[in-house]
Structure formats: structure tokens, C-alpha cells
Design a protein around this motif. Structure first.
Motif, PDB file in Angstrom:
ATOM      1  N   UNK A   1      11.891 -12.852   5.407  1.00 46.26           N
ATOM      2  CA  UNK A   1      11.530 -11.527   5.927  1.00 46.26           C
ATOM      3  C   UNK A   1      10.034 -11.217   5.419  1.00 46.26           C
ATOM      4  N   UNK A   2       9.789 -11.279   4.213  1.00 47.97           N
ATOM      5  CA  UNK A   2       8.441 -11.155   3.795  1.00 47.97           C
ATOM      6  C   UNK A   2       7.525 -11.865   4.419  1.00 47.97           C
ATOM      7  N   UNK A   3       7.778 -13.151   4.674  1.00 45.77           N
ATOM      8  CA  UNK A   3       6.714 -13.989   5.646  1.00 45.77           C
ATOM      9  C   UNK A   3       6.556 -13.416   7.027  1.00 45.77           C
ATOM     10  N   UNK A   4       7.819 -13.210   7.581  1.00 45.49           N
ATOM     11  CA  UNK A   4       7.612 -12.790   8.973  1.00 45.49           C
ATOM     12  C   UNK A   4       6.709 -11.585   9.015  1.00 45.49           C
ATOM     13  N   UNK A   5       7.112 -10.313   8.325  1.00 42.49           N
ATOM     14  CA  UNK A   5       6.614  -9.105   8.227  1.00 42.49           C
ATOM     15  C   UNK A   5       4.942  -9.341   8.026  1.00 42.49           C
ATOM     16  N   UNK A   6       4.800 -10.335   7.054  1.00 39.92           N
ATOM     17  CA  UNK A   6       3.345 -10.288   6.802  1.00 39.92           C
ATOM     18  C   UNK A   6       2.535 -10.880   7.666  1.00 39.92           C
ATOM     19  N   UNK A   7       3.102 -11.950   8.656  1.00 38.16           N
ATOM     20  CA  UNK A   7       2.369 -12.540   9.658  1.00 38.16           C
ATOM     21  C   UNK A   7       2.279 -11.426  10.801  1.00 38.16           C
ATOM     22  N   UNK A   8       3.282 -10.660  11.043  1.00 37.32           N
ATOM     23  CA  UNK A   8       3.369  -9.653  12.210  1.00 37.32           C
ATOM     24  C   UNK A   8       2.368  -8.531  12.088  1.00 37.32           C
ATOM     25  N   UNK A   9       2.000  -8.189  10.544  1.00 39.71           N
ATOM     26  CA  UNK A   9       1.048  -7.148  10.318  1.00 39.71           C
ATOM     27  C   UNK A   9      -0.283  -7.569  10.358  1.00 39.71           C
TER      28      UNK A   9
ATOM     29  N   UNK B   1      -2.027 -15.079  11.669  1.00 40.51           N
ATOM     30  CA  UNK B   1      -0.664 -15.923  11.724  1.00 40.51           C
ATOM     31  C   UNK B   1      -0.659 -16.996  10.621  1.00 40.51           C
ATOM     32  N   UNK B   2      -1.773 -17.282  10.033  1.00 38.22           N
ATOM     33  CA  UNK B   2      -2.133 -18.428   9.026  1.00 38.22           C
ATOM     34  C   UNK B   2      -2.019 -17.752   7.626  1.00 38.22           C
ATOM     35  N   UNK B   3      -2.463 -16.249   7.667  1.00 35.93           N
ATOM     36  CA  UNK B   3      -2.648 -15.718   6.271  1.00 35.93           C
ATOM     37  C   UNK B   3      -1.823 -14.791   5.970  1.00 35.93           C
ATOM     38  N   UNK B   4      -1.045 -14.038   6.801  1.00 36.99           N
ATOM     39  CA  UNK B   4      -0.128 -13.181   6.799  1.00 36.99           C
ATOM     40  C   UNK B   4       1.158 -13.246   5.799  1.00 36.99           C
ATOM     41  N   UNK B   5       1.573 -14.372   5.969  1.00 33.68           N
ATOM     42  CA  UNK B   5       2.913 -14.750   5.189  1.00 33.68           C
ATOM     43  C   UNK B   5       2.345 -14.769   3.783  1.00 33.68           C
ATOM     44  N   UNK B   6       1.603 -15.636   3.583  1.00 36.20           N
ATOM     45  CA  UNK B   6       1.185 -16.000   1.979  1.00 36.20           C
ATOM     46  C   UNK B   6       0.552 -14.780   1.333  1.00 36.20           C
ATOM     47  N   UNK B   7      -0.164 -13.752   2.008  1.00 38.78           N
ATOM     48  CA  UNK B   7      -0.736 -12.623   1.456  1.00 38.78           C
ATOM     49  C   UNK B   7       0.419 -11.817   1.042  1.00 38.78           C
ATOM     50  N   UNK B   8       1.330 -11.516   2.083  1.00 44.27           N
ATOM     51  CA  UNK B   8       2.569 -10.786   1.959  1.00 44.27           C
ATOM     52  C   UNK B   8       3.461 -11.139   0.593  1.00 44.27           C
ATOM     53  N   UNK B   9       3.617 -12.470   0.315  1.00 46.35           N
ATOM     54  CA  UNK B   9       4.385 -12.662  -0.683  1.00 46.35           C
ATOM     55  C   UNK B   9       3.762 -13.318  -1.884  1.00 46.35           C
ATOM     56  N   UNK B  10       2.461 -13.011  -2.018  1.00 46.72           N
ATOM     57  CA  UNK B  10       1.460 -13.668  -2.969  1.00 46.72           C
ATOM     58  C   UNK B  10       2.066 -13.366  -4.230  1.00 46.72           C
ATOM     59  N   UNK B  11       2.328 -12.147  -4.520  1.00 42.09           N
ATOM     60  CA  UNK B  11       2.796 -11.732  -5.957  1.00 42.09           C
ATOM     61  C   UNK B  11       4.143 -12.485  -6.282  1.00 42.09           C
ATOM     62  N   UNK B  12       5.219 -12.655  -5.472  1.00 38.18           N
ATOM     63  CA  UNK B  12       6.503 -13.382  -5.855  1.00 38.18           C
ATOM     64  C   UNK B  12       6.101 -14.740  -5.967  1.00 38.18           C
ATOM     65  N   UNK B  13       5.381 -15.641  -5.016  1.00 40.94           N
ATOM     66  CA  UNK B  13       4.802 -16.970  -5.346  1.00 40.94           C
ATOM     67  C   UNK B  13       4.345 -17.215  -6.701  1.00 40.94           C
ATOM     68  N   UNK B  14       3.255 -16.188  -7.060  1.00 38.99           N
ATOM     69  CA  UNK B  14       2.354 -16.456  -8.396  1.00 38.99           C
ATOM     70  C   UNK B  14       3.315 -16.384  -9.365  1.00 38.99           C
ATOM     71  N   UNK B  15       4.437 -15.543  -9.410  1.00 37.70           N
ATOM     72  CA  UNK B  15       5.291 -15.089 -10.330  1.00 37.70           C
ATOM     73  C   UNK B  15       6.221 -16.308 -10.513  1.00 37.70           C
ATOM     74  N   UNK B  16       6.783 -16.897  -9.539  1.00 36.29           N
ATOM     75  CA  UNK B  16       7.472 -17.927  -9.613  1.00 36.29           C
ATOM     76  C   UNK B  16       6.728 -19.203 -10.251  1.00 36.29           C
ATOM     77  N   UNK B  17       5.641 -19.337  -9.840  1.00 39.47           N
ATOM     78  CA  UNK B  17       4.846 -20.352 -10.551  1.00 39.47           C
ATOM     79  C   UNK B  17       4.541 -20.230 -12.025  1.00 39.47           C
ATOM     80  N   UNK B  18       4.198 -18.877 -12.257  1.00 36.71           N
ATOM     81  CA  UNK B  18       3.867 -18.889 -13.760  1.00 36.71           C
ATOM     82  C   UNK B  18       5.042 -18.882 -14.620  1.00 36.71           C
TER      83      UNK B  18
END
Length: 118
Positions: A68-76, A86-103
């Protein structure tokens, strides 16, 4: 009441995943990828937004919520930047969660001794 709705929605998503793994013998990686994909598709069709409004964290925490976060980020981002979004929206929308998972994954690997299965 909000907690009850989150429990019902999140529990239903988890029950569906467990049924797919237990009764249909679908390996868990396929279920995980399918849930993310289903979250993206339902967001693109406008179906997942009402589920999020009803279930709150019960709909956004499971893997369908990541989709949902990926799709919503891409749409926005497509609305703001065009096709580049379409290439940046999904990652930008979920960047906090992705960074937290890696950390936190890294921190856990320092605290505990990872072992491979024999």
C-alpha cells in the motif's frame, strides 16, 4: 473500538497467509511477495484505502501495508513529477521503514550470533 478493528483486519490478513501456507503448501516467500503485490494492486484500484481507513494499523503493518505504501507513494509522485515519480515514489514513501529494517537487522546481527541452518 479502533484496536478491535485493527485486530480484526490485521488478524484476517495473517489468517489468509497462514491458510495459504498450511493448507495449500505455498512456500512463505511466495506468500510474502504475493501480499506486497496484492497491496500495490489493491491500492492502484482504490480498494485498499477504505480498508486502511477502517483497520488503521491492522491494515498498514502487515506486508500488504508495505505494498500500500509503495503504491500510494508512486501515485503521489507520478502526480508531482510525472513518469519519473513511478521510479522514486515507492522508495521515498517507505524510506523510513526500509532504513529502520536495515538498521535494526544490523544491530541484531551484532548482538546475536547468526548461524546457518545445517
Amino acid at each position: 473500538m479502533e484496536y478491535l478493528r485493527a485486530f480484526i483486519v490485521g488478524g484476517a490478513i495473517c489468517v489468509i497467509g497462514q491458510i495459504l501456507m498450511d493448507f495449500f503448501k505455498i512456500p512463505s516467500p511466495y506468500v510474502l511477495v504475493s501480499f506486497v503485490t496484492i497491496g500495490v494492486i489493491l491500492t492502484g484500484l482504490g480498494i485498499y484505502e477504505p480498508i486502511v481507513k477502517f483497520g488503521g494499523a491492522g491494515a498498514t503493518v502487515p506486508l500488504t501495508g508495505f505494498g500500500y505504501g509503495l503504491g500510494k507513494g508512486v501515485i503521489e509522485e507520478v502526480g508531482k513529477k510525472g513518469i519519473l515519480g513511478a521510479f522514486t515514489g515507492g522508495t521515498a514513501a517507505n524510506a523510513g521503514g526500509i532504513a529502520a529494517a536495515v538498521l535494526f537487522g544490523y544491530i541484531m546481527s551484532l548482538i546475536f550470533t547468526p548461524k546457518t541452518k545445517p
